[in-house]
Design a protein around this motif. Sequence first.
Motif, PDB file in Angstrom:
ATOM      1  N   ASN A  11      -2.336  -5.761  12.100  1.00  9.44           N
ATOM      2  CA  ASN A  11      -2.752  -6.089  10.727  1.00  9.44           C
ATOM      3  C   ASN A  11      -2.788  -7.605  10.556  1.00  9.44           C
ATOM      4  O   ASN A  11      -1.756  -8.245  10.351  1.00  9.44           O
ATOM      5  CB  ASN A  11      -1.796  -5.458   9.718  1.00  9.44           C
ATOM      6  N   LEU A  22       8.242  -5.038   9.508  1.00  9.37           N
ATOM      7  CA  LEU A  22       7.835  -3.796   8.842  1.00  9.37           C
ATOM      8  C   LEU A  22       7.885  -2.613   9.816  1.00  9.37           C
ATOM      9  O   LEU A  22       8.355  -1.522   9.475  1.00  9.37           O
ATOM     10  CB  LEU A  22       6.416  -3.977   8.291  1.00  9.37           C
ATOM     11  N   GLU A  26      10.149   0.791   9.396  1.00 14.10           N
ATOM     12  CA  GLU A  26       9.596   2.159   9.416  1.00 14.10           C
ATOM     13  C   GLU A  26      10.150   2.957  10.594  1.00 14.10           C
ATOM     14  O   GLU A  26      10.416   4.151  10.462  1.00 14.10           O
ATOM     15  CB  GLU A  26       8.068   2.105   9.477  1.00 14.10           C
ATOM     16  N   LYS A  29      13.601   4.389  10.034  1.00 11.85           N
ATOM     17  CA  LYS A  29      13.615   5.640   9.248  1.00 11.85           C
ATOM     18  C   LYS A  29      13.471   6.847  10.169  1.00 11.85           C
ATOM     19  O   LYS A  29      14.053   7.903   9.931  1.00 11.85           O
ATOM     20  CB  LYS A  29      12.458   5.647   8.242  1.00 11.85           C
ATOM     21  N   TRP A  44       6.597   2.144  21.210  1.00 10.75           N
ATOM     22  CA  TRP A  44       6.056   2.917  20.098  1.00 10.75           C
ATOM     23  C   TRP A  44       4.719   2.333  19.641  1.00 10.75           C
ATOM     24  O   TRP A  44       3.750   3.052  19.415  1.00 10.75           O
ATOM     25  CB  TRP A  44       7.075   2.927  18.948  1.00 10.75           C
ATOM     26  N   GLN A  48       0.942   3.900  19.687  1.00  8.49           N
ATOM     27  CA  GLN A  48       0.062   4.000  18.510  1.00  8.49           C
ATOM     28  C   GLN A  48      -1.307   3.390  18.776  1.00  8.49           C
ATOM     29  O   GLN A  48      -2.329   3.916  18.333  1.00  8.49           O
ATOM     30  CB  GLN A  48       0.709   3.295  17.309  1.00  8.49           C
TER      31      GLN A  48
ATOM     32  N   TYR B 100       1.404   4.916   6.545  1.00  8.94           N
ATOM     33  CA  TYR B 100       1.813   4.005   7.602  1.00  8.94           C
ATOM     34  C   TYR B 100       1.156   4.373   8.926  1.00  8.94           C
ATOM     35  O   TYR B 100       0.661   5.478   9.121  1.00  8.94           O
ATOM     36  CB  TYR B 100       3.347   3.989   7.749  1.00  8.94           C
ATOM     37  N   TRP B 101       1.171   3.415   9.820  1.00  8.71           N
ATOM     38  CA  TRP B 101       0.510   3.563  11.122  1.00  8.71           C
ATOM     39  C   TRP B 101       0.944   4.853  11.817  1.00  8.71           C
ATOM     40  O   TRP B 101       0.145   5.598  12.323  1.00  8.71           O
ATOM     41  CB  TRP B 101       0.874   2.352  11.975  1.00  8.71           C
ATOM     42  N   TRP B 102       2.263   5.061  11.855  1.00 13.01           N
ATOM     43  CA  TRP B 102       2.762   6.341  12.393  1.00 13.01           C
ATOM     44  C   TRP B 102       3.353   7.161  11.242  1.00 13.01           C
ATOM     45  O   TRP B 102       4.361   7.829  11.378  1.00 13.01           O
ATOM     46  CB  TRP B 102       3.802   6.117  13.483  1.00 13.01           C
ATOM     47  N   HIS B 130      -4.527   6.398   8.772  1.00  7.33           N
ATOM     48  CA  HIS B 130      -3.532   5.392   8.393  1.00  7.33           C
ATOM     49  C   HIS B 130      -4.230   4.185   7.795  1.00  7.33           C
ATOM     50  O   HIS B 130      -5.437   4.010   7.937  1.00  7.33           O
ATOM     51  CB  HIS B 130      -2.650   5.005   9.582  1.00  7.33           C
ATOM     52  N   ARG B 132      -3.029   0.959   8.310  1.00  9.14           N
ATOM     53  CA  ARG B 132      -2.463  -0.219   8.979  1.00  9.14           C
ATOM     54  C   ARG B 132      -3.431  -1.400   8.942  1.00  9.14           C
ATOM     55  O   ARG B 132      -3.069  -2.515   8.603  1.00  9.14           O
ATOM     56  CB  ARG B 132      -2.105   0.139  10.412  1.00  9.14           C
ATOM     57  N   GLU B 159      -1.332  -2.680   2.777  1.00 13.51           N
ATOM     58  CA  GLU B 159      -1.830  -1.575   3.603  1.00 13.51           C
ATOM     59  C   GLU B 159      -2.142  -0.339   2.753  1.00 13.51           C
ATOM     60  O   GLU B 159      -1.556   0.730   2.949  1.00 13.51           O
ATOM     61  CB  GLU B 159      -0.831  -1.244   4.720  1.00 13.51           C
ATOM     62  N   PRO B 192       3.602  -0.822   1.836  1.00 13.70           N
ATOM     63  CA  PRO B 192       4.625  -1.735   2.350  1.00 13.70           C
ATOM     64  C   PRO B 192       4.624  -3.041   1.561  1.00 13.70           C
ATOM     65  O   PRO B 192       3.579  -3.558   1.187  1.00 13.70           O
ATOM     66  CB  PRO B 192       4.173  -1.985   3.792  1.00 13.70           C
ATOM     67  N   SER B 197       5.866   2.767   1.881  1.00 12.84           N
ATOM     68  CA  SER B 197       4.755   3.333   2.641  1.00 12.84           C
ATOM     69  C   SER B 197       4.728   4.855   2.505  1.00 12.84           C
ATOM     70  O   SER B 197       5.643   5.447   1.936  1.00 12.84           O
ATOM     71  CB  SER B 197       4.883   2.944   4.105  1.00 12.84           C
TER      72      SER B 197
END
Lengths: 107, 210
Positions: A11, A22, A26, A29, A44, A48, B100-102, B130, B132, B159, B192, B197
């Motif tokens: 991004n 960020l 995430e 979580k 990860w 993605q 979110y991306w994932w 997503h 992102r 986002e 975000p 998100s």
Amino acid sequence: MATLPEKLHINKNMSATDERALNIEELTKILGSSEEAEKEHDNWVEWQIEEDKKHKAIQYQRDRKEEYPSIEEVTVALAEKAEGNSTMWDEVSAKRLDIKSKYPKTI
Amino acid sequence: MALIGSISSTERSTIRSGVTKTDVGLDNVDNESKSTMFASPTFTGTVSGVDIGHLSGRVRTGSGDAAQLYTSNQYWQRSGSAGVYQSSGSTTTLMRFSRYWWGSGNVHIEIFAIGYGPDANYGHFLCYGHTRNGLGSISTVSNNGVPTPYMTNYNGTHERCDVRIDTGAYYTYRTLFTSLDFQHYSTDDIGPGASGSNSAHCYSTAEVIT
């Protein structure tokens, strides 16, 4: 504060440092701890990026599906053709060709 | 008149046999077990202290085959509080969306054509993907004639993007949004760096409790 290598900075509207922070938030979580998130972060993100590539590679299929004539239209066109009237079938075929040309295969 | 001990007396009082509750001003009081004393009560004020954990039967929080009332705010259903209608045909923003991306979860949008004309068209769409680095995606689950919503107005800082619909003059549509694993916020400052998100804000809607 850790930042992202350029290849993992997706991004461009935010700094690489902010984006990584960020991501860690995430991931925490999902993985349950910031230590685990730090450890798994790069793997990860790379995963993605690969998933995005796969998703993008078949975008043409989703685009075509949104615009193709419906199964009902195709079925009626086939039935009419079998009964001797190919007008609708020709229209359906032409429309499908236009859509294929509009969204060419990327793989 | 009942004969009982003096109010000031410290001696044990004795009520003479045959005295009734009317005699002592307790006509409205029933002698019953504490466990059954509130059968079919009528409360005249606001009842407090009762939550989902006190309920049983068809509404319960545990597992089992009884119907459950979802208390998680990750599941929600919202209905447009007014029809989408533009007298000259226009664009309406239905929802702000951030995944979110994932990210987890998605949002289903159902659009019902309710007027005017003879048709009762219906469309069911799924918001996913997503946000992102760009717009999310919308796929058509089914549609027999309503306008297809689309994503636009990307905001990279948070986002998020908007889901809009272009409607023709005089047509009126009602909307229904259903989500699992998405948070709904009462303001559109989602994503975000804002509310969070995997979130959405559905404009001009009210929650549906089924």
